[in-house]
Design a protein around this motif. Structure first.
Motif, PDB file in Angstrom:
ATOM      1  N   GLU A  23       5.811   1.383  -7.557  1.00  0.00           N
ATOM      2  CA  GLU A  23       6.893   0.986  -6.641  1.00  0.00           C
ATOM      3  C   GLU A  23       7.355   2.156  -5.786  1.00  0.00           C
ATOM      4  O   GLU A  23       7.747   1.965  -4.632  1.00  0.00           O
ATOM      5  CB  GLU A  23       8.063   0.377  -7.414  1.00  0.00           C
ATOM      6  CG  GLU A  23       7.735  -0.930  -8.079  1.00  0.00           C
ATOM      7  CD  GLU A  23       7.015  -1.920  -7.192  1.00  0.00           C
ATOM      8  OE1 GLU A  23       7.372  -2.070  -6.003  1.00  0.00           O
ATOM      9  OE2 GLU A  23       6.072  -2.562  -7.683  1.00  0.00           O
ATOM     10  N   GLY A  24       7.296   3.367  -6.326  1.00  0.00           N
ATOM     11  CA  GLY A  24       7.613   4.549  -5.521  1.00  0.00           C
ATOM     12  C   GLY A  24       6.653   4.707  -4.352  1.00  0.00           C
ATOM     13  O   GLY A  24       7.067   4.960  -3.217  1.00  0.00           O
ATOM     14  N   PHE A  25       5.369   4.545  -4.625  1.00  0.00           N
ATOM     15  CA  PHE A  25       4.372   4.616  -3.548  1.00  0.00           C
ATOM     16  C   PHE A  25       4.541   3.453  -2.580  1.00  0.00           C
ATOM     17  O   PHE A  25       4.423   3.620  -1.365  1.00  0.00           O
ATOM     18  CB  PHE A  25       2.947   4.632  -4.121  1.00  0.00           C
ATOM     19  CG  PHE A  25       2.524   5.978  -4.609  1.00  0.00           C
ATOM     20  CD1 PHE A  25       2.172   6.974  -3.724  1.00  0.00           C
ATOM     21  CD2 PHE A  25       2.491   6.258  -5.968  1.00  0.00           C
ATOM     22  CE1 PHE A  25       1.783   8.228  -4.166  1.00  0.00           C
ATOM     23  CE2 PHE A  25       2.106   7.501  -6.426  1.00  0.00           C
ATOM     24  CZ  PHE A  25       1.753   8.493  -5.529  1.00  0.00           C
ATOM     25  N   TRP A  26       4.807   2.263  -3.115  1.00  0.00           N
ATOM     26  CA  TRP A  26       4.987   1.070  -2.271  1.00  0.00           C
ATOM     27  C   TRP A  26       6.153   1.288  -1.310  1.00  0.00           C
ATOM     28  O   TRP A  26       6.056   0.982  -0.122  1.00  0.00           O
ATOM     29  CB  TRP A  26       5.246  -0.133  -3.173  1.00  0.00           C
ATOM     30  CG  TRP A  26       4.935  -1.451  -2.550  1.00  0.00           C
ATOM     31  CD1 TRP A  26       5.805  -2.279  -1.925  1.00  0.00           C
ATOM     32  CD2 TRP A  26       3.667  -2.094  -2.484  1.00  0.00           C
ATOM     33  NE1 TRP A  26       5.161  -3.409  -1.479  1.00  0.00           N
ATOM     34  CE2 TRP A  26       3.845  -3.318  -1.812  1.00  0.00           C
ATOM     35  CE3 TRP A  26       2.398  -1.764  -2.934  1.00  0.00           C
ATOM     36  CZ2 TRP A  26       2.810  -4.206  -1.573  1.00  0.00           C
ATOM     37  CZ3 TRP A  26       1.372  -2.643  -2.707  1.00  0.00           C
ATOM     38  CH2 TRP A  26       1.578  -3.844  -2.030  1.00  0.00           C
ATOM     39  N   ALA A  27       7.256   1.842  -1.824  1.00  0.00           N
ATOM     40  CA  ALA A  27       8.423   2.112  -0.992  1.00  0.00           C
ATOM     41  C   ALA A  27       8.111   3.191   0.053  1.00  0.00           C
ATOM     42  O   ALA A  27       8.510   3.064   1.214  1.00  0.00           O
ATOM     43  CB  ALA A  27       9.605   2.549  -1.861  1.00  0.00           C
ATOM     44  N   ALA A  28       7.400   4.228  -0.351  1.00  0.00           N
ATOM     45  CA  ALA A  28       7.061   5.307   0.590  1.00  0.00           C
ATOM     46  C   ALA A  28       6.190   4.783   1.733  1.00  0.00           C
ATOM     47  O   ALA A  28       6.406   5.137   2.901  1.00  0.00           O
ATOM     48  CB  ALA A  28       6.347   6.447  -0.148  1.00  0.00           C
ATOM     49  N   ILE A  29       5.233   3.946   1.421  1.00  0.00           N
ATOM     50  CA  ILE A  29       4.372   3.370   2.462  1.00  0.00           C
ATOM     51  C   ILE A  29       5.189   2.470   3.385  1.00  0.00           C
ATOM     52  O   ILE A  29       5.015   2.494   4.609  1.00  0.00           O
ATOM     53  CB  ILE A  29       3.187   2.607   1.823  1.00  0.00           C
ATOM     54  CG1 ILE A  29       2.253   3.599   1.128  1.00  0.00           C
ATOM     55  CG2 ILE A  29       2.438   1.778   2.864  1.00  0.00           C
ATOM     56  CD1 ILE A  29       1.247   2.954   0.189  1.00  0.00           C
ATOM     57  N   ALA A  30       6.105   1.690   2.821  1.00  0.00           N
ATOM     58  CA  ALA A  30       6.957   0.818   3.634  1.00  0.00           C
ATOM     59  C   ALA A  30       7.854   1.642   4.561  1.00  0.00           C
ATOM     60  O   ALA A  30       8.025   1.302   5.733  1.00  0.00           O
ATOM     61  CB  ALA A  30       7.798  -0.087   2.737  1.00  0.00           C
ATOM     62  N   ILE A  31       8.410   2.726   4.042  1.00  0.00           N
ATOM     63  CA  ILE A  31       9.253   3.601   4.875  1.00  0.00           C
ATOM     64  C   ILE A  31       8.419   4.211   5.993  1.00  0.00           C
ATOM     65  O   ILE A  31       8.854   4.260   7.152  1.00  0.00           O
ATOM     66  CB  ILE A  31       9.934   4.683   4.010  1.00  0.00           C
ATOM     67  CG1 ILE A  31      10.991   4.020   3.123  1.00  0.00           C
ATOM     68  CG2 ILE A  31      10.560   5.772   4.885  1.00  0.00           C
ATOM     69  CD1 ILE A  31      11.522   4.922   2.016  1.00  0.00           C
ATOM     70  N   TYR A  32       7.219   4.661   5.678  1.00  0.00           N
ATOM     71  CA  TYR A  32       6.318   5.195   6.710  1.00  0.00           C
ATOM     72  C   TYR A  32       6.053   4.135   7.787  1.00  0.00           C
ATOM     73  O   TYR A  32       6.094   4.429   8.986  1.00  0.00           O
ATOM     74  CB  TYR A  32       5.006   5.661   6.077  1.00  0.00           C
ATOM     75  CG  TYR A  32       3.956   6.023   7.098  1.00  0.00           C
ATOM     76  CD1 TYR A  32       4.028   7.219   7.803  1.00  0.00           C
ATOM     77  CD2 TYR A  32       2.903   5.160   7.383  1.00  0.00           C
ATOM     78  CE1 TYR A  32       3.071   7.547   8.757  1.00  0.00           C
ATOM     79  CE2 TYR A  32       1.952   5.478   8.323  1.00  0.00           C
ATOM     80  CZ  TYR A  32       2.042   6.671   9.007  1.00  0.00           C
ATOM     81  OH  TYR A  32       1.096   6.975   9.949  1.00  0.00           O
ATOM     82  N   GLY A  33       5.795   2.908   7.362  1.00  0.00           N
ATOM     83  CA  GLY A  33       5.544   1.823   8.322  1.00  0.00           C
ATOM     84  C   GLY A  33       6.754   1.544   9.202  1.00  0.00           C
ATOM     85  O   GLY A  33       6.613   1.307  10.404  1.00  0.00           O
ATOM     86  N   LEU A  34       7.942   1.593   8.627  1.00  0.00           N
ATOM     87  CA  LEU A  34       9.160   1.384   9.418  1.00  0.00           C
ATOM     88  C   LEU A  34       9.381   2.515  10.416  1.00  0.00           C
ATOM     89  O   LEU A  34       9.737   2.261  11.576  1.00  0.00           O
ATOM     90  CB  LEU A  34      10.376   1.250   8.489  1.00  0.00           C
ATOM     91  CG  LEU A  34      10.477  -0.058   7.723  1.00  0.00           C
ATOM     92  CD1 LEU A  34      11.548   0.041   6.643  1.00  0.00           C
ATOM     93  CD2 LEU A  34      10.776  -1.214   8.675  1.00  0.00           C
TER      94      LEU A  34
END
Length: 82
Positions: A60-71
Motif C-alpha cells: 500500500e505504501g508503494f501503491w500510494a507513492a505511485i498514485a501521488i506520482y500520477g497526480l
C-alpha cells in the motif's frame, strides 16, 4: 466485523473501482484514477495498521507513492499543456 475491516473493504473497493475505470475508459481522467487509488491505499493502510500484515502494508505504501506520482504528473500536464 470491526470498523477497521470495513474501512479496509472500502479501500479495496476504491482500488478495484479505479482499475475497472482504467479498463473501461479510452481516455481515463488521471485525477479520478490516481485520486481513487490514493484514497484506496490510504483506507487500506488504516485497516492494516490495526490488523497488521507487513507485506500488504508495504504494498500500500508503494501503491500510494505511485498514485501521488500520477497526480503530480497530471497537475504538471494541466499547467503546461503540450
Amino acid at each position: 466485523m470491526d470498523i477497521y475491516t470495513l474501512v479496509g473493504f472500502v479501500g479495496m473497493a476504491c482500488i478495484i473501482g479505479a482499475y475497472a475505470y482504467l479498463t473501461a475508459k479510452t481516455k481515463p481522467n488521471p485525477f479520478v484514477l490516481h485520486g481513487t487509488n490514493l484514497a484506496g491505499a490510504a483506507l487500506l493502510t488504516v485497516s492494516l495498521l490495526v490488523h497488521t500484515n507487513l507485506p500488504s502494508l508495504v504494498l500500500e505504501g508503494f501503491w500510494a507513492a505511485i498514485a501521488i506520482y500520477g497526480l503530480v504528473k497530471a497537475m504538471r500536464a494541466r499547467r503546461n499543456p503540450a
